[in-house]
Design a protein around this motif. Sequence first.
Motif, PDB file in Angstrom:
ATOM      1  N   PRO A  13      -8.758 -13.620  32.387  1.00 13.11           N
ATOM      2  CA  PRO A  13      -8.189 -14.743  33.138  1.00 13.11           C
ATOM      3  C   PRO A  13      -6.745 -15.051  32.751  1.00 13.11           C
ATOM      4  CG  PRO A  13      -9.548 -15.568  31.351  1.00 13.11           C
ATOM      5  CD  PRO A  13      -9.675 -14.072  31.319  1.00 13.11           C
ATOM      6  N   VAL A  14      -6.047 -15.703  33.659  1.00  9.95           N
ATOM      7  CA  VAL A  14      -4.705 -16.237  33.403  1.00  9.95           C
ATOM      8  C   VAL A  14      -4.823 -17.747  33.290  1.00  9.95           C
ATOM      9  CG1 VAL A  14      -2.368 -16.523  34.298  1.00  9.95           C
ATOM     10  CG2 VAL A  14      -3.561 -14.347  34.622  1.00  9.95           C
ATOM     11  N   PHE A  15      -4.464 -18.302  32.119  1.00 10.32           N
ATOM     12  CA  PHE A  15      -4.453 -19.749  31.906  1.00 10.32           C
ATOM     13  C   PHE A  15      -3.034 -20.247  32.166  1.00 10.32           C
ATOM     14  CE2 PHE A  15      -8.110 -19.800  28.533  1.00 10.32           C
ATOM     15  CZ  PHE A  15      -8.973 -19.323  29.501  1.00 10.32           C
ATOM     16  N   SER A  16      -2.882 -21.100  33.151  1.00  7.94           N
ATOM     17  CA  SER A  16      -1.561 -21.579  33.533  1.00  7.94           C
ATOM     18  C   SER A  16      -1.543 -23.102  33.503  1.00  7.94           C
ATOM     19  CB  SER A  16      -1.207 -21.056  34.928  1.00  7.94           C
ATOM     20  OG  SER A  16       0.091 -21.467  35.314  1.00  7.94           O
TER      21      SER A  16
ATOM     22  N   LYS B 298     -19.727   5.018  40.824  1.00  5.12           N
ATOM     23  CA  LYS B 298     -18.400   5.625  40.710  1.00  5.12           C
ATOM     24  C   LYS B 298     -17.286   4.585  40.584  1.00  5.12           C
ATOM     25  CE  LYS B 298     -19.531   9.803  43.364  1.00  5.12           C
ATOM     26  NZ  LYS B 298     -19.184  10.611  44.564  1.00  5.12           N
ATOM     27  N   GLY B 299     -17.461   3.432  41.195  1.00 10.43           N
ATOM     28  CA  GLY B 299     -16.389   2.441  41.231  1.00 10.43           C
ATOM     29  C   GLY B 299     -16.478   1.430  40.107  1.00 10.43           C
ATOM     30  N   SER B 300     -15.601   0.431  40.178  1.00 12.68           N
ATOM     31  CA  SER B 300     -15.580  -0.638  39.177  1.00 12.68           C
ATOM     32  C   SER B 300     -15.045  -1.910  39.822  1.00 12.68           C
ATOM     33  CB  SER B 300     -14.687  -0.254  37.983  1.00 12.68           C
ATOM     34  OG  SER B 300     -13.332  -0.122  38.379  1.00 12.68           O
ATOM     35  N   VAL B 301     -15.437  -3.044  39.252  1.00 17.94           N
ATOM     36  CA  VAL B 301     -14.920  -4.347  39.676  1.00 17.94           C
ATOM     37  C   VAL B 301     -14.268  -4.997  38.470  1.00 17.94           C
ATOM     38  CG1 VAL B 301     -15.480  -6.646  40.554  1.00 17.94           C
ATOM     39  CG2 VAL B 301     -16.675  -4.650  41.468  1.00 17.94           C
ATOM     40  N   THR B 302     -12.974  -5.275  38.572  1.00 20.85           N
ATOM     41  CA  THR B 302     -12.204  -5.917  37.514  1.00 20.85           C
ATOM     42  C   THR B 302     -11.734  -7.270  38.028  1.00 20.85           C
ATOM     43  OG1 THR B 302     -11.424  -3.725  36.847  1.00 20.85           O
ATOM     44  CG2 THR B 302     -10.254  -5.628  35.922  1.00 20.85           C
ATOM     45  N   GLN B 303     -11.831  -8.292  37.199  1.00 22.55           N
ATOM     46  CA  GLN B 303     -11.458  -9.642  37.644  1.00 22.55           C
ATOM     47  C   GLN B 303     -10.273 -10.187  36.862  1.00 22.55           C
ATOM     48  OE1 GLN B 303     -14.401 -12.726  38.065  1.00 22.55           O
ATOM     49  NE2 GLN B 303     -16.022 -11.267  38.553  1.00 22.55           N
ATOM     50  N   VAL B 304      -9.342 -10.815  37.587  1.00 24.52           N
ATOM     51  CA  VAL B 304      -8.277 -11.609  36.983  1.00 24.52           C
ATOM     52  C   VAL B 304      -8.342 -12.997  37.615  1.00 24.52           C
ATOM     53  CG1 VAL B 304      -5.802 -11.851  36.577  1.00 24.52           C
ATOM     54  CG2 VAL B 304      -6.828  -9.587  36.565  1.00 24.52           C
ATOM     55  N   PRO B 305      -9.232 -13.870  37.117  1.00 28.25           N
ATOM     56  CA  PRO B 305      -9.259 -15.244  37.625  1.00 28.25           C
ATOM     57  C   PRO B 305      -8.068 -16.032  37.091  1.00 28.25           C
ATOM     58  CG  PRO B 305     -11.038 -14.866  36.031  1.00 28.25           C
ATOM     59  CD  PRO B 305     -10.229 -13.625  36.091  1.00 28.25           C
ATOM     60  N   ILE B 306      -7.458 -16.845  37.933  1.00 29.51           N
ATOM     61  CA  ILE B 306      -6.323 -17.677  37.528  1.00 29.51           C
ATOM     62  C   ILE B 306      -6.768 -19.133  37.583  1.00 29.51           C
ATOM     63  CG2 ILE B 306      -3.976 -18.393  38.121  1.00 29.51           C
ATOM     64  CD1 ILE B 306      -3.592 -15.594  39.329  1.00 29.51           C
ATOM     65  N   LEU B 307      -6.484 -19.880  36.527  1.00 32.16           N
ATOM     66  CA  LEU B 307      -6.861 -21.291  36.518  1.00 32.16           C
ATOM     67  C   LEU B 307      -5.746 -22.117  35.910  1.00 32.16           C
ATOM     68  CD1 LEU B 307      -7.942 -22.033  33.342  1.00 32.16           C
ATOM     69  CD2 LEU B 307      -9.660 -20.412  34.062  1.00 32.16           C
ATOM     70  N   THR B 308      -5.563 -23.314  36.448  1.00 35.50           N
ATOM     71  CA  THR B 308      -4.551 -24.233  35.928  1.00 35.50           C
ATOM     72  C   THR B 308      -5.211 -25.209  34.967  1.00 35.50           C
ATOM     73  OG1 THR B 308      -4.857 -25.577  37.919  1.00 35.50           O
ATOM     74  CG2 THR B 308      -2.995 -24.077  37.902  1.00 35.50           C
ATOM     75  N   MET B 309      -4.531 -25.454  33.863  1.00 36.25           N
ATOM     76  CA  MET B 309      -5.043 -26.365  32.837  1.00 36.25           C
ATOM     77  C   MET B 309      -4.417 -27.739  33.038  1.00 36.25           C
ATOM     78  SD  MET B 309      -4.707 -23.824  29.545  1.00 36.25           S
ATOM     79  CE  MET B 309      -2.926 -23.630  29.759  1.00 36.25           C
ATOM     80  N   PRO B 310      -5.178 -28.761  33.411  1.00 40.33           N
ATOM     81  CA  PRO B 310      -4.609 -30.103  33.546  1.00 40.33           C
ATOM     82  C   PRO B 310      -3.927 -30.541  32.253  1.00 40.33           C
ATOM     83  CG  PRO B 310      -6.804 -30.027  34.499  1.00 40.33           C
ATOM     84  CD  PRO B 310      -6.605 -28.720  33.796  1.00 40.33           C
ATOM     85  N   ASN B 311      -2.681 -31.020  32.372  1.00 40.08           N
ATOM     86  CA  ASN B 311      -1.890 -31.451  31.202  1.00 40.08           C
ATOM     87  C   ASN B 311      -1.718 -30.339  30.178  1.00 40.08           C
ATOM     88  OD1 ASN B 311      -1.730 -34.143  32.213  1.00 40.08           O
ATOM     89  ND2 ASN B 311      -3.811 -34.511  31.452  1.00 40.08           N
ATOM     90  N   ASP B 312      -1.769 -29.068  30.625  1.00 49.64           N
ATOM     91  CA  ASP B 312      -1.619 -27.907  29.724  1.00 49.64           C
ATOM     92  C   ASP B 312      -2.635 -27.925  28.591  1.00 49.64           C
ATOM     93  OD1 ASP B 312       0.463 -27.291  31.362  1.00 49.64           O
ATOM     94  OD2 ASP B 312       2.050 -27.589  29.896  1.00 49.64           O
TER      95      ASP B 312
ATOM     96  N   ILE C 274      -5.655 -26.596  26.851  1.00 43.95           N
ATOM     97  CA  ILE C 274      -6.498 -25.400  26.815  1.00 43.95           C
ATOM     98  C   ILE C 274      -7.930 -25.728  26.411  1.00 43.95           C
ATOM     99  CG2 ILE C 274      -6.147 -24.670  24.415  1.00 43.95           C
ATOM    100  CD1 ILE C 274      -5.657 -21.804  25.601  1.00 43.95           C
ATOM    101  N   THR C 275      -8.157 -26.968  25.908  1.00 44.66           N
ATOM    102  CA  THR C 275      -9.513 -27.390  25.566  1.00 44.66           C
ATOM    103  C   THR C 275     -10.204 -28.098  26.740  1.00 44.66           C
ATOM    104  OG1 THR C 275      -8.829 -29.556  24.694  1.00 44.66           O
ATOM    105  CG2 THR C 275      -8.803 -27.686  23.167  1.00 44.66           C
ATOM    106  N   HIS C 276      -9.529 -28.191  27.887  1.00 44.84           N
ATOM    107  CA  HIS C 276     -10.140 -28.754  29.091  1.00 44.84           C
ATOM    108  C   HIS C 276     -11.394 -27.943  29.427  1.00 44.84           C
ATOM    109  CE1 HIS C 276     -10.603 -29.436  33.472  1.00 44.84           C
ATOM    110  NE2 HIS C 276     -10.069 -30.608  33.225  1.00 44.84           N
ATOM    111  N   PRO C 277     -12.432 -28.553  30.003  1.00 44.42           N
ATOM    112  CA  PRO C 277     -13.691 -27.837  30.232  1.00 44.42           C
ATOM    113  C   PRO C 277     -13.564 -26.511  30.975  1.00 44.42           C
ATOM    114  CG  PRO C 277     -14.014 -30.174  30.633  1.00 44.42           C
ATOM    115  CD  PRO C 277     -12.547 -29.990  30.362  1.00 44.42           C
ATOM    116  N   VAL C 278     -12.666 -26.426  31.972  1.00 43.19           N
ATOM    117  CA  VAL C 278     -12.598 -25.194  32.766  1.00 43.19           C
ATOM    118  C   VAL C 278     -12.062 -24.023  31.933  1.00 43.19           C
ATOM    119  CG1 VAL C 278     -11.719 -24.108  34.861  1.00 43.19           C
ATOM    120  CG2 VAL C 278     -12.396 -26.512  34.898  1.00 43.19           C
TER     121      VAL C 278
ATOM    122  N   LEU D   3       1.359 -14.804  21.746  1.00 40.69           N
ATOM    123  CA  LEU D   3       0.535 -15.081  20.571  1.00 40.69           C
ATOM    124  C   LEU D   3      -0.840 -15.666  20.922  1.00 40.69           C
ATOM    125  CD1 LEU D   3       3.138 -16.323  17.935  1.00 40.69           C
ATOM    126  CD2 LEU D   3       2.221 -14.032  18.310  1.00 40.69           C
ATOM    127  N   PRO D   4      -0.956 -16.614  21.850  1.00 42.41           N
ATOM    128  CA  PRO D   4      -2.302 -17.097  22.203  1.00 42.41           C
ATOM    129  C   PRO D   4      -3.031 -16.200  23.199  1.00 42.41           C
ATOM    130  CG  PRO D   4      -0.663 -18.352  23.405  1.00 42.41           C
ATOM    131  CD  PRO D   4       0.098 -17.431  22.495  1.00 42.41           C
TER     132      PRO D   4
END
Length: 461
Positions: free
Chosen positions: A146-149, A294-308, A310-314, A344-345
């Motif tokens: 995932p991308v934490f934004s 033969k194939g594969s499924v790769t995920q890049v979920p993007i989520l926004t962190m309220p007030n930045d 990172i301990t927010h539930p999502v 670093l994180p």
Amino acid sequence: MDYIGLSEIRGSLVVLEGVENPAFEEVVELSVDGYKEKIGRVVQIFGDKVIIQVFEGTGDLSLTNTVTRFTGRPMEIKLSGEILGRTFDGIGRPIDGLGEIAPECVRDVNGKAINPVSRKYPRNFIQTGVSAIDGLMTLIRGQKLPVFSGNGLPHDQLAAQIVRQASLGAGSDEKFAVVFAAMGVKYDVADFFRRTFEETGAMERVVMFLNLANDPVVERIITPRAALTVAEYLAYEKGMHILVILTDMTSYAEALREISSSKGEIPSRKGYPGYLYSELASLFERAGILKDGKGSVTQVPILTMPNDDITHPVPDLTGYITEGQIVLDRALAQKGVYPPIGILPSLSRLMKDGIGEGCTRADHPDVGNQIFSSYSRVMDIRALASVIGEDELSELDKQYVVFGKVLEREFIGQGRSQNRPIAETLDLGWKILGLLPRSELDRIKAETLDKYYASAAEGDF
């Protein structure tokens, strides 16, 4: 059997009594005033009493003007090899003006997570063309990364860049495609994605789902499921390697919270339902590779962190399910660095198994480890300089300060349309490491230093 009238209307939910043999997740058709058709699904059953989610909203419904018909089937989506290049709404209806899909098959969108026994361990990497990701937190086929934004950070631009540039690497002749799902986005953001993919020619290998901010909230619950159903079909039946990008998962979680509140469920942290973790896991665990497929499924979920936060539930719960994360850094964004990836994180827990000799390049693990180590030292020195002043630093510490600035500007930072192959990323990493004395590169084997360091140290910026 048709049921005339409703017992209760509560937000996007309606209550119907006296129903014979209803099924959970069953699709229902609602006719308003005898002509306007809406779609809903059964979300709760109490004997002969059912609660139905209505996708198109309940604004024009009343207790007397609605006729409800139970279809006896779950929410489904039509699938075909011709689905590539098409654009759909949040529940899988075409919105690109190219007509309906002529289906080879029809599938239930409520798929299942892959059985761990059936999984094949991910090994090969997916090249995004973004140096910070490819070099330091490599994306592996079958991974969920995932991308934490934060609000205002360029996660939409990064998502579009990954869609445009992602590939299986030079020399691969395997089929590759992208399934892109946007949930709760504003019209201008949706138009940005659509225009970007069309203008760059990427659209021909993309299947796009768009749920706009003014679309019914309930649709956001279906959008990622529909997208993953398409991905599974293309991967496991058509033998393709599929990258799924889901943005923004926080909108999905907020839709869950709103619907849970409407149903009167007891809330958990910050009002989210107690089953948020299992809901997210049911989506993320649909990524992977099948042993006999033969194939594969790769995920890049993007989520926004309220007030930045990172301990927010999502983001917090997402981190328990996924194999790493890419964290966007507001401080880097304020310096004008794009993409502002805080290295670093960030990490990729499967990276070690998909890089090195035979995958990317033999020196890749050493280069990545050394950049992490040296940049960590840079952050310590910057903290010290904020107390004693940069002029009081030792000569070696000043070299680290220069290294940090160049790394952020030249390696982490790159153009929004700049596509760097993995070899170019690693060569650039060596060139920047050449700013430090050889004795400081303690995470790299001596024979690797002998091969690369001398030429790297001759470069300048």
